[in-house]
Write an enzyme that holds these catalytic residues in place. Structure first.
Site, PDB file in Angstrom:
ATOM      1  CG  ASN A  24      -1.692   1.267   1.408  1.00  0.00           C
ATOM      2  OD1 ASN A  24      -1.812   2.057   0.468  1.00  0.00           O
ATOM      3  ND2 ASN A  24      -2.240   1.481   2.599  1.00  0.00           N
ATOM      4  CD1 TRP A  25       3.875   1.322  -2.625  1.00  0.00           C
ATOM      5  CD2 TRP A  25       4.259   2.751  -4.320  1.00  0.00           C
ATOM      6  NE1 TRP A  25       4.984   0.886  -3.313  1.00  0.00           N
ATOM      7  CE2 TRP A  25       5.245   1.741  -4.352  1.00  0.00           C
ATOM      8  CE3 TRP A  25       4.293   3.755  -5.288  1.00  0.00           C
ATOM      9  CZ2 TRP A  25       6.257   1.716  -5.319  1.00  0.00           C
ATOM     10  CZ3 TRP A  25       5.298   3.725  -6.256  1.00  0.00           C
ATOM     11  CH2 TRP A  25       6.269   2.717  -6.262  1.00  0.00           C
ATOM     12  CE  LYS A  26       0.208   3.565   4.778  1.00  0.00           C
ATOM     13  NZ  LYS A  26       0.306   3.782   6.210  1.00  0.00           N
ATOM     14  CG  HIS A  44      -5.602   1.958   5.488  1.00  0.00           C
ATOM     15  ND1 HIS A  44      -5.116   2.928   6.330  1.00  0.00           N
ATOM     16  CD2 HIS A  44      -4.577   1.099   5.258  1.00  0.00           C
ATOM     17  CE1 HIS A  44      -3.833   2.661   6.587  1.00  0.00           C
ATOM     18  NE2 HIS A  44      -3.485   1.564   5.945  1.00  0.00           N
ATOM     19  CD  GLU A  59      -2.731   5.699   6.739  1.00  0.00           C
ATOM     20  OE1 GLU A  59      -2.804   5.802   5.501  1.00  0.00           O
ATOM     21  OE2 GLU A  59      -1.748   5.202   7.325  1.00  0.00           O
ATOM     22  CD  GLU A 104      -3.237  -2.467   7.612  1.00  0.00           C
ATOM     23  OE1 GLU A 104      -2.170  -2.760   7.076  1.00  0.00           O
ATOM     24  OE2 GLU A 104      -3.820  -1.395   7.416  1.00  0.00           O
ATOM     25  N   GLY A 108       2.963   2.233  10.551  1.00  0.00           N
ATOM     26  CA  GLY A 108       3.929   3.303  10.316  1.00  0.00           C
ATOM     27  C   GLY A 108       4.689   3.729  11.553  1.00  0.00           C
ATOM     28  CB  SER A 114       5.780  -1.816  11.668  1.00  0.00           C
ATOM     29  OG  SER A 114       5.379  -0.467  11.889  1.00  0.00           O
ATOM     30  N   GLY A 155       2.937  -1.223   4.229  1.00  0.00           N
ATOM     31  CA  GLY A 155       3.011   0.186   3.858  1.00  0.00           C
ATOM     32  C   GLY A 155       4.441   0.572   3.520  1.00  0.00           C
ATOM     33  N   GLY A 156       5.139   1.155   4.504  1.00  0.00           N
ATOM     34  CA  GLY A 156       6.467   1.717   4.281  1.00  0.00           C
ATOM     35  C   GLY A 156       7.436   0.794   3.553  1.00  0.00           C
TER      36      GLY A 156
HETATM   37  C1  PEP Z   1      -0.494   0.206   6.100  1.00  0.00           C
HETATM   38  O1  PEP Z   1      -0.549   1.376   5.823  1.00  0.00           O
HETATM   39  O2  PEP Z   1      -1.412  -0.533   5.748  1.00  0.00           O
HETATM   40  C2  PEP Z   1       0.657  -0.284   6.841  1.00  0.00           C
HETATM   41  C3  PEP Z   1       0.580  -1.472   7.374  1.00  0.00           C
HETATM   42  O3  PEP Z   1       1.747   0.561   6.946  1.00  0.00           O
HETATM   43  P1  PEP Z   1       3.196   0.196   7.544  1.00  0.00           P
HETATM   44  O4  PEP Z   1       3.616  -1.127   6.950  1.00  0.00           O
HETATM   45  O5  PEP Z   1       4.076   1.315   7.117  1.00  0.00           O
HETATM   46  O6  PEP Z   1       3.040   0.100   9.018  1.00  0.00           O
END
Ligand code: PEP
Length: 246
Positions: free
Chosen positions: A10-12, A88, A90, A158, A164, A203, A224-225
């Site tokens: 997920n590049w957001k 999600h 966010e 999640e 993040g 993470s 994500g990251g």
């Molecule tokens: C996400 O945004 O779905 C996520 C899990 O981010 P990260 O891996 O950066 O924690």
């Protein structure tokens, strides 16, 4: 039943056309795991020309009409999407998305042949108050009233405090919640529950992916990251494939 793990990036709101082009040249697909990428919507067409599965980061609950800025499931299907993330944390936080709206988005996705990736997860305050199962059950409840939608969906656990932040749920804590999610599904339909893919997100990195994905109810990762760099994303895909092979 053996479930092929899914590793979804997920590049957001990150990346540009150039970085995506470089990423797509470097990312690998391996046997034993499915790799999917959810870039910003304006880059979906570019990503759809790769060998990866493609997902949108959100989808409208509506079919069309006066919804400025939204994208319908049919439009996302047109552009080559396979998946759509819904709910999600966010989106729940910054766009005040309710559990009911998230389930309606999942239903809109399934109606057009997209697989919704239905996100659930508790905040740190809710975890500390011992409310994890209650929160997850409430988030799942409207989905579990829609048999065709729940059957088609992927669920992503999640924990909000792990997104993040560099903090990851321990593999045993994550497994406990994943098992709870499968139990909630099984209370409606045991067969659907047995086939359900439940991703862990929060993470996930190359150095923890193997341990997480080796847990019996963890069927891949929402990343994500660490999905922004092809090298680390590749290592997570390989870890998921290796964990499903043991
Ligand atoms: C996400 O945004 O779905 C996520 C899990 O981010 P990260 O891996 O950066 O924690």
């Amino acid at each position: 039943m053996a479930i092929t793990p899914l590793v979804m990036g997920n590049w957001k709101m990150n990346g540009r056309a150039q970085s995506l082009a470089e990423f797509l040249q470097t990312v690998v697909t391996v046997e034993g795991a499915e790799a999917a990428l959810c870039p910003p919507a304006v880059y979906l067409a570019q990503a759809a020309s790769s060998g990866l599965s493609i997902g949108a980061q959100d989808v409208s609950a509506e079919k069309g009409g006066a919804r400025t800025g939204e994208l319908s499931a049919a439009m996302l299907k047109d552009i080559g999407c396979d998946y759509a993330i819904v709910g999600h944390s966010e989106r729940r936080e910054y766009h005040a998305e309710s559990n009911e709206l998230v389930a309606a988005k999942a239903a809109a996705a399934v109606a057009e042949g997209l697989v919704p990736v239905f996100c659930v997860g508790e905040t740190l305050a809710q975890r500390e108050a011992g409310q994890v199962e209650q929160v997850i059950a409430e988030q799942l409840a409207p989905l579990l009233k829609l048999p065709q939608v729940m059957a088609a969906a992927v669920v992503a656990y999640e924990p909000v405090w792990a997104i993040g932040t560099g903090k990851t749920a321990s593999s045993s804590d994550a497994q406990q919640v994943h098992a709870f999610i499968r139990t909630q599904y099984a209370a409606v339909d045991a067969k659907i529950a047995a086939a359900l893919r439940i991703l862990y997100g929060g993470s996930v990195k190359p150095d923890n992916a193997m341990e997480l994905c080796a847990m019996p109810d963890i069927n891949g990762a929402l990343v994500g990251g660490a999905s922004l760099e092809a090298a680390s994303f590749n290592q997570i895909i390989q870890a998921a494939a290796a964990s499903s092979a043991v």
